[in-house]
Design an enzyme around this catalytic site. Sequence first.
Site, PDB file in Angstrom:
ATOM      1  N   CYS A  78       0.839  -1.211   0.000  1.00 26.48           N
ATOM      2  CA  CYS A  78       0.000   0.000   0.000  1.00 26.48           C
ATOM      3  C   CYS A  78       0.871   1.258   0.000  1.00 26.48           C
ATOM      4  O   CYS A  78       1.510   1.547  -0.997  1.00 26.48           O
ATOM      5  CB  CYS A  78      -0.972  -0.062   1.171  1.00 26.48           C
ATOM      6  SG  CYS A  78      -2.382   1.018   0.933  1.00 26.48           S
ATOM      7  N   ARG A 106      -3.022   7.115  -6.167  1.00 25.08           N
ATOM      8  CA  ARG A 106      -3.374   6.951  -4.756  1.00 25.08           C
ATOM      9  C   ARG A 106      -4.887   6.928  -4.572  1.00 25.08           C
ATOM     10  O   ARG A 106      -5.615   7.513  -5.364  1.00 25.08           O
ATOM     11  CB  ARG A 106      -2.792   8.103  -3.931  1.00 25.08           C
ATOM     12  CG  ARG A 106      -1.294   8.061  -3.813  1.00 25.08           C
ATOM     13  CD  ARG A 106      -0.752   9.297  -3.111  1.00 25.08           C
ATOM     14  NE  ARG A 106      -1.204   9.400  -1.721  1.00 25.08           N
ATOM     15  CZ  ARG A 106      -0.989  10.466  -0.958  1.00 25.08           C
ATOM     16  NH1 ARG A 106      -0.347  11.513  -1.447  1.00 25.08           N
ATOM     17  NH2 ARG A 106      -1.419  10.477   0.276  1.00 25.08           N
ATOM     18  N   HIS A 170      -3.002  -5.319   1.958  1.00 28.55           N
ATOM     19  CA  HIS A 170      -2.259  -5.533   3.203  1.00 28.55           C
ATOM     20  C   HIS A 170      -2.282  -6.989   3.660  1.00 28.55           C
ATOM     21  O   HIS A 170      -3.066  -7.329   4.571  1.00 28.55           O
ATOM     22  CB  HIS A 170      -2.902  -4.709   4.318  1.00 28.55           C
ATOM     23  CG  HIS A 170      -2.773  -3.239   4.178  1.00 28.55           C
ATOM     24  ND1 HIS A 170      -1.733  -2.534   4.717  1.00 28.55           N
ATOM     25  CD2 HIS A 170      -3.567  -2.324   3.573  1.00 28.55           C
ATOM     26  CE1 HIS A 170      -1.882  -1.248   4.457  1.00 28.55           C
ATOM     27  NE2 HIS A 170      -2.987  -1.092   3.754  1.00 28.55           N
ATOM     28  N   GLU A 172      -0.385  -8.364   5.654  1.00 27.64           N
ATOM     29  CA  GLU A 172      -0.003  -8.413   7.074  1.00 27.64           C
ATOM     30  C   GLU A 172      -1.208  -8.290   7.997  1.00 27.64           C
ATOM     31  O   GLU A 172      -1.104  -8.540   9.196  1.00 27.64           O
ATOM     32  CB  GLU A 172       1.038  -7.317   7.376  1.00 27.64           C
ATOM     33  CG  GLU A 172       0.531  -5.887   7.415  1.00 27.64           C
ATOM     34  CD  GLU A 172       0.289  -5.251   6.035  1.00 27.64           C
ATOM     35  OE1 GLU A 172       0.334  -5.969   5.014  1.00 27.64           O
ATOM     36  OE2 GLU A 172       0.022  -4.030   5.995  1.00 27.64           O
TER      37      GLU A 172
HETATM   38  N1  GLN Z   1      -3.744   6.319   0.994  1.00 31.21           N
HETATM   39  C1  GLN Z   1      -2.455   6.177   1.630  1.00 31.21           C
HETATM   40  C2  GLN Z   1      -1.406   7.037   0.930  1.00 31.21           C
HETATM   41  O1  GLN Z   1      -1.651   7.507  -0.140  1.00 31.21           O
HETATM   42  C3  GLN Z   1      -2.010   4.725   1.638  1.00 31.21           C
HETATM   43  C4  GLN Z   1      -2.949   3.922   2.478  1.00 31.21           C
HETATM   44  C5  GLN Z   1      -2.371   2.691   3.084  1.00 31.21           C
HETATM   45  O2  GLN Z   1      -1.150   2.499   3.143  1.00 31.21           O
HETATM   46  N2  GLN Z   1      -3.244   1.866   3.617  1.00 31.21           N
HETATM   47  O3  GLN Z   1      -0.363   7.272   1.461  1.00 31.21           O
END
Ligand code: GLN
Length: 195
Positions: A78, A106, A170, A172
Amino acid sequence: MPVGVLAIQGDFEKHLDALARVGMEGVEVRSPEHLSKVERLILPGGESTTVGLLLQRYGLGEAIQDAAKRGMPMWGTCMGMILMARSIQGRENQYRLNLLDIEVARNAFGAQVHSFEDEVEIADLEEPVLGVFIRAPVVTQCGEGVRPLGQFQGKVVAVRQGALMGTSFHPELTDDTRLHSYFLEIEPTPVDSHG
Ligand code: GLN
């Protein structure tokens, strides 16, 4: 040597827990000194703008770039994948490490859908994983050396390029450690630098 988890902000503790579940020692990385003591690095979920600024300020970003060039396997989940990208759509000025030859967008699943879970097929795994998406990015462009590893709703959400990988979701945050095990098997692969 242990596996490092970038521990500036975000869900790094969840990665340390997942590493413990596969019997691997994980350590927090906050400085170039910490980075020099690990054999691979996980960049967790979090807030990419904040973490990017801090990476830049303390010289850790450059140390990560050098380690990647020398071949250290790295995996961004992410936020981590956003930081590893070459380009962030509509955010030319946002700091990034420029390690994976990808463009990301993003928060790509829309403002209302903050968070959801669904199955994602991963090319190198037999069974799908449960993708936990939290304000998740997608990969909007892949360079030649980048292999899409997983897609969801027609969008690339997992990639691999040499010893580097990125996932929009994720692993994790689930009990499934297959992607952690997969990452731990990646061989170090030095990158040819084209500047
Ligand atoms: N939206 C976050 C970003 O742009 C990332 C979100 C996440 O790591 N769960 O930094």
